[in-house]
Design a protein around this motif. Structure first.
Motif, PDB file in Angstrom:
ATOM      1  N   SER A   1       1.024  -1.138  -0.058  1.00 37.15           N
ATOM      2  CA  SER A   1      -0.209  -0.013  -0.023  1.00 37.15           C
ATOM      3  C   SER A   1       0.823   1.187  -0.024  1.00 37.15           C
ATOM      4  O   SER A   1       0.731   2.290  -0.679  1.00 37.15           O
ATOM      5  N   LEU A   2       1.933   1.386   0.988  1.00 35.16           N
ATOM      6  CA  LEU A   2       2.787   2.378   1.027  1.00 35.16           C
ATOM      7  C   LEU A   2       3.617   2.659  -0.219  1.00 35.16           C
ATOM      8  O   LEU A   2       3.763   3.890  -0.891  1.00 35.16           O
TER       9      LEU A   2
ATOM     10  N   ASP B   1      -1.692   5.884   2.239  1.00 38.59           N
ATOM     11  CA  ASP B   1      -1.288   6.313   3.549  1.00 38.59           C
ATOM     12  C   ASP B   1      -1.693   5.391   4.714  1.00 38.59           C
ATOM     13  O   ASP B   1      -2.872   5.693   5.193  1.00 38.59           O
ATOM     14  N   VAL B   2      -1.022   4.358   5.005  1.00 40.39           N
ATOM     15  CA  VAL B   2      -1.447   3.389   6.198  1.00 40.39           C
ATOM     16  C   VAL B   2      -0.460   3.250   7.406  1.00 40.39           C
ATOM     17  O   VAL B   2       0.638   3.837   7.030  1.00 40.39           O
ATOM     18  N   ASN B   3      -0.793   2.857   8.291  1.00 44.95           N
ATOM     19  CA  ASN B   3       0.039   2.585   9.440  1.00 44.95           C
ATOM     20  C   ASN B   3      -0.196   1.327  10.192  1.00 44.95           C
ATOM     21  O   ASN B   3      -1.176   0.407   9.647  1.00 44.95           O
TER      22      ASN B   3
ATOM     23  N   GLY C   1      -4.788  -0.933   3.861  1.00 45.72           N
ATOM     24  CA  GLY C   1      -5.678  -0.830   2.633  1.00 45.72           C
ATOM     25  C   GLY C   1      -6.427  -2.034   2.295  1.00 45.72           C
ATOM     26  O   GLY C   1      -5.850  -3.026   1.976  1.00 45.72           O
ATOM     27  N   VAL C   2      -7.527  -1.667   1.542  1.00 45.21           N
ATOM     28  CA  VAL C   2      -8.424  -2.837   1.076  1.00 45.21           C
ATOM     29  C   VAL C   2      -8.762  -2.331  -0.097  1.00 45.21           C
ATOM     30  O   VAL C   2      -8.964  -1.255  -0.678  1.00 45.21           O
ATOM     31  N   VAL C   3      -8.896  -3.493  -1.124  1.00 43.93           N
ATOM     32  CA  VAL C   3      -9.664  -3.001  -2.427  1.00 43.93           C
ATOM     33  C   VAL C   3     -10.516  -4.650  -2.783  1.00 43.93           C
ATOM     34  O   VAL C   3     -10.080  -5.603  -2.668  1.00 43.93           O
TER      35      VAL C   3
ATOM     36  N   VAL D   1      -8.751   3.082   2.702  1.00 41.15           N
ATOM     37  CA  VAL D   1      -8.023   2.753   4.160  1.00 41.15           C
ATOM     38  C   VAL D   1      -9.041   2.650   5.133  1.00 41.15           C
ATOM     39  O   VAL D   1      -9.860   3.488   5.310  1.00 41.15           O
ATOM     40  N   VAL D   2      -8.793   1.560   6.025  1.00 37.62           N
ATOM     41  CA  VAL D   2      -9.886   1.327   6.978  1.00 37.62           C
ATOM     42  C   VAL D   2      -9.241   0.905   8.199  1.00 37.62           C
ATOM     43  O   VAL D   2      -7.970   0.560   8.119  1.00 37.62           O
TER      44      VAL D   2
END
Length: 332
Positions: free
Chosen positions: A245-246, A251-253, A258-260, A327-328
């Protein structure tokens, strides 16, 4: 006008907590679906609203009247309950089943109301048939007609379509949704079927870990899930490795992912390298499981209408567009 209101509803069986601080409203003419896996407490909510279960904390209001007031339980006459197994009387015919709840009416008024329901539910020609002579769909219509005979303001539906085949289920969903709107009922539907919830509901409450994970319109929940659980429950999605994802500009942490959706990833000549694990034929589409080569233990699924480019190949490349990634939170 609010037909049903739950405020800080909690319930336990022995030492096992089932639901905690569940709150939501159902206004007149609205269908609210309680969605969640088996055993999460969906039917317990219906049973409590119907006064079949009263060992709970919090408050339940029906048309502004609290069901338990000063310790006194009140079984509210405005509630109609449609059970999964229809709960019809096998020793009574169709007409007798429908008029069962109308014993307090005078004979002439009772006959008028039954005749109206038989016509409304397309059961006139079946009025004298025994229940075992009816199809599953006809039995369901009798069950609903019997509940609506005494003109409730609130209707509770506990997996009402589970005994119907897919074609009859779709027809009945459309018919019942229209009927609820026409009569201005406040309806609560319990189901574990995501598609059923999305197509029937004005709002959905998703139960997870004894609480409502998210409450809103089907579109809000589908397009803007607030957690990985909601996203995965309403749609077939892939959770992407955070490193991937990055690299794609997302922008994830540690607390997000990240989902698709599986139908938003396509095969291409370049992009994310993957190896093909399995190809499943699903009628009008194929479902392909692939292993992401540069990310350890990361497999995802792709829905595609063609596998021509994959034949006789063990490797492939994937295109994942930035705009298709949401992003969830991993948990709430």
């Amino acid at each position: 006008m609010v037909g049903v209101s739950l405020k800080n509803f909690s319930i336990s069986f022995s030492d096992t907590k089932i639901l905690e601080d569940v709150s939501f409203d159902v206004i007149q003419g609205e269908i609210v679906t309680i969605l969640g896996p088996s055993g999460c407490g969906k039917s317990t909510i219906l049973r409590s609203i119907a006064s079949l279960q009263d060992e709970y904390s919090g408050e339940i209001f029906i048309n502004d009247h609290c069901l338990i007031n000063n310790g006194q339980k009140q079984c509210h006459k405005d509630i109609g309950y449609i059970f999964q197994d229809y709960a019809l009387f096998p020793h009574l015919n169709v007409k007798e089943n429908i008029e069962f709840a109308l014993y307090k009416l005078k004979a002439i008024e009772r006959q008028k109301r039954v005749d109206k329901l038989l016509k409304q539910f397309d059961l006139v020609e079946h009025r004298n048939k025994q229940i075992h002579e009816l199809s599953g769909g006809q039995q369901q219509r009798v069950s609903i007609a019997r509940v609506l005979a005494y003109e409730p303001k609130v209707i509770l539906l506990d997996e009402p379509f589970s005994n119907l085949d897919s074609i009859l289920r779709n027809k009945t969903k459309v018919w019942l949704k229209k009927l609820i709107k026409q009569m201005g009922l406040s309806a609560i539907l319990v189901t574990h079927d995501q598609k059923e919830a999305l197509s029937m509901s004005d709002k959905i409450a998703i139960i997870h870990n004894r609480k409502i994970e998210q409450f809103g319109t089907p579109k809000e929940l589908f397009e803007s899930p607030n957690s990985l659980y909601v996203a995965n429950f309403l749609n077939r999605i892939n959770s992407l490795p955070n490193e991937l994802s990055l690299s794609l500009g997302v922008d994830v942490n540690e607390e997000s992912v990240g989902v698709v959706p599986i139908d938003k990833i396509s095969f291409s000549q370049s992009g994310v390298k993957a190896s093909i694990e399995d190809i499943s034929y699903c009628g009008d589409y194929y479902e392909v499981e692939v292993l992401l080569c540069d990310y350890e233990n990361s497999s995802i699924f792709i829905k595609t209408t063609s596998i021509d480019e994959l034949e006789n190949s063990s490797e492939c490349y994937l295109t994942i567009n930035l705009e298709d990634i949401k992003v969830v939170k991993k948990s709430i």
